[in-house]
Design a protein around this motif. Sequence first.
Motif, PDB file in Angstrom:
ATOM      1  N   ARG A  16       0.825  -1.203   0.000  1.00  0.00           N
ATOM      2  CA  ARG A  16       0.000   0.000   0.000  1.00  0.00           C
ATOM      3  C   ARG A  16       0.866   1.263   0.000  1.00  0.00           C
ATOM      4  O   ARG A  16       0.635   2.190  -0.761  1.00  0.00           O
ATOM      5  CB  ARG A  16      -0.941  -0.022   1.202  1.00  0.00           C
ATOM      6  CG  ARG A  16      -2.000   1.027   1.209  1.00  0.00           C
ATOM      7  CD  ARG A  16      -3.043   0.840   2.317  1.00  0.00           C
ATOM      8  NE  ARG A  16      -2.527   0.350   3.598  1.00  0.00           N
ATOM      9  CZ  ARG A  16      -2.702  -0.872   4.068  1.00  0.00           C
ATOM     10  NH1 ARG A  16      -3.377  -1.773   3.359  1.00  0.00           N
ATOM     11  NH2 ARG A  16      -2.217  -1.230   5.243  1.00  0.00           N
ATOM     12  N   GLU A  17       1.901   1.271   0.843  1.00  0.00           N
ATOM     13  CA  GLU A  17       2.777   2.442   0.915  1.00  0.00           C
ATOM     14  C   GLU A  17       3.629   2.598  -0.341  1.00  0.00           C
ATOM     15  O   GLU A  17       3.858   3.710  -0.798  1.00  0.00           O
ATOM     16  CB  GLU A  17       3.675   2.362   2.149  1.00  0.00           C
ATOM     17  CG  GLU A  17       2.955   2.650   3.437  1.00  0.00           C
ATOM     18  CD  GLU A  17       2.301   4.020   3.451  1.00  0.00           C
ATOM     19  OE1 GLU A  17       2.973   5.019   3.140  1.00  0.00           O
ATOM     20  OE2 GLU A  17       1.103   4.083   3.776  1.00  0.00           O
ATOM     21  N   SER A  44       2.850   1.716  -3.360  1.00  0.00           N
ATOM     22  CA  SER A  44       2.014   2.182  -4.469  1.00  0.00           C
ATOM     23  C   SER A  44       1.709   3.672  -4.367  1.00  0.00           C
ATOM     24  O   SER A  44       1.318   4.286  -5.354  1.00  0.00           O
ATOM     25  CB  SER A  44       0.724   1.371  -4.545  1.00  0.00           C
ATOM     26  OG  SER A  44      -0.062   1.599  -3.402  1.00  0.00           O
ATOM     27  N   LYS A  45       1.903   4.286  -3.186  1.00  0.00           N
ATOM     28  CA  LYS A  45       1.688   5.725  -3.016  1.00  0.00           C
ATOM     29  C   LYS A  45       2.860   6.564  -3.528  1.00  0.00           C
ATOM     30  O   LYS A  45       2.706   7.755  -3.752  1.00  0.00           O
ATOM     31  CB  LYS A  45       1.450   6.058  -1.538  1.00  0.00           C
ATOM     32  CG  LYS A  45       0.145   5.534  -1.007  1.00  0.00           C
ATOM     33  CD  LYS A  45       0.005   5.879   0.458  1.00  0.00           C
ATOM     34  CE  LYS A  45      -1.250   5.288   1.070  1.00  0.00           C
ATOM     35  NZ  LYS A  45      -1.332   5.607   2.512  1.00  0.00           N
ATOM     36  N   ILE A  46       4.020   5.929  -3.705  1.00  0.00           N
ATOM     37  CA  ILE A  46       5.186   6.661  -4.214  1.00  0.00           C
ATOM     38  C   ILE A  46       4.953   6.936  -5.697  1.00  0.00           C
ATOM     39  O   ILE A  46       4.681   6.021  -6.479  1.00  0.00           O
ATOM     40  CB  ILE A  46       6.482   5.854  -3.998  1.00  0.00           C
ATOM     41  CG1 ILE A  46       6.716   5.617  -2.503  1.00  0.00           C
ATOM     42  CG2 ILE A  46       7.671   6.562  -4.622  1.00  0.00           C
ATOM     43  CD1 ILE A  46       7.889   4.707  -2.197  1.00  0.00           C
ATOM     44  N   ILE A  47       5.047   8.191  -6.073  1.00  0.00           N
ATOM     45  CA  ILE A  47       4.692   8.609  -7.434  1.00  0.00           C
ATOM     46  C   ILE A  47       5.519   7.892  -8.496  1.00  0.00           C
ATOM     47  O   ILE A  47       5.002   7.488  -9.529  1.00  0.00           O
ATOM     48  CB  ILE A  47       4.840  10.139  -7.577  1.00  0.00           C
ATOM     49  CG1 ILE A  47       3.788  10.824  -6.717  1.00  0.00           C
ATOM     50  CG2 ILE A  47       4.727  10.577  -9.023  1.00  0.00           C
ATOM     51  CD1 ILE A  47       3.933  12.313  -6.616  1.00  0.00           C
TER      52      ILE A  47
END
Length: 119
Positions: free
Chosen positions: A93-94, A96-99
């Motif tokens: 989840r984390e 996938s948040k990285i651009i």
Amino acid sequence: MDLATVTQSSPLTGQGPRTQNSPDAEPLSLDHFLSLTVRPELAILGRISLVFSRRGLRVREFNYHEAGLHGNPLGQVKIRFKGNDAQLDSVKRELSKIIDVISVGTTAIQGDLHKRNSL
């Protein structure tokens, strides 16, 4: 009893092995393999490694190589770490948040069974 459901006993209490279904069972730790496709931007590897260090997870392997397609620079990151399913979900989840992370793929292999089968 299925080997996949057994967790280690506590050496302090002297109790025998507990199954995954028992209420006081610890989550089963597996070797998880992540495969990330990333844009090779400045500090992307540092941002990825911070996701693991913030959770206290030890990364066993961390590999990076460039794999550009049709003139588009892309990188492949392969990561191996040991953790339970909740930790894997949190990390995915984390990440996938990285651009600059384009995709996240996973594979899980139970380390204990692999060791037992190789003896």
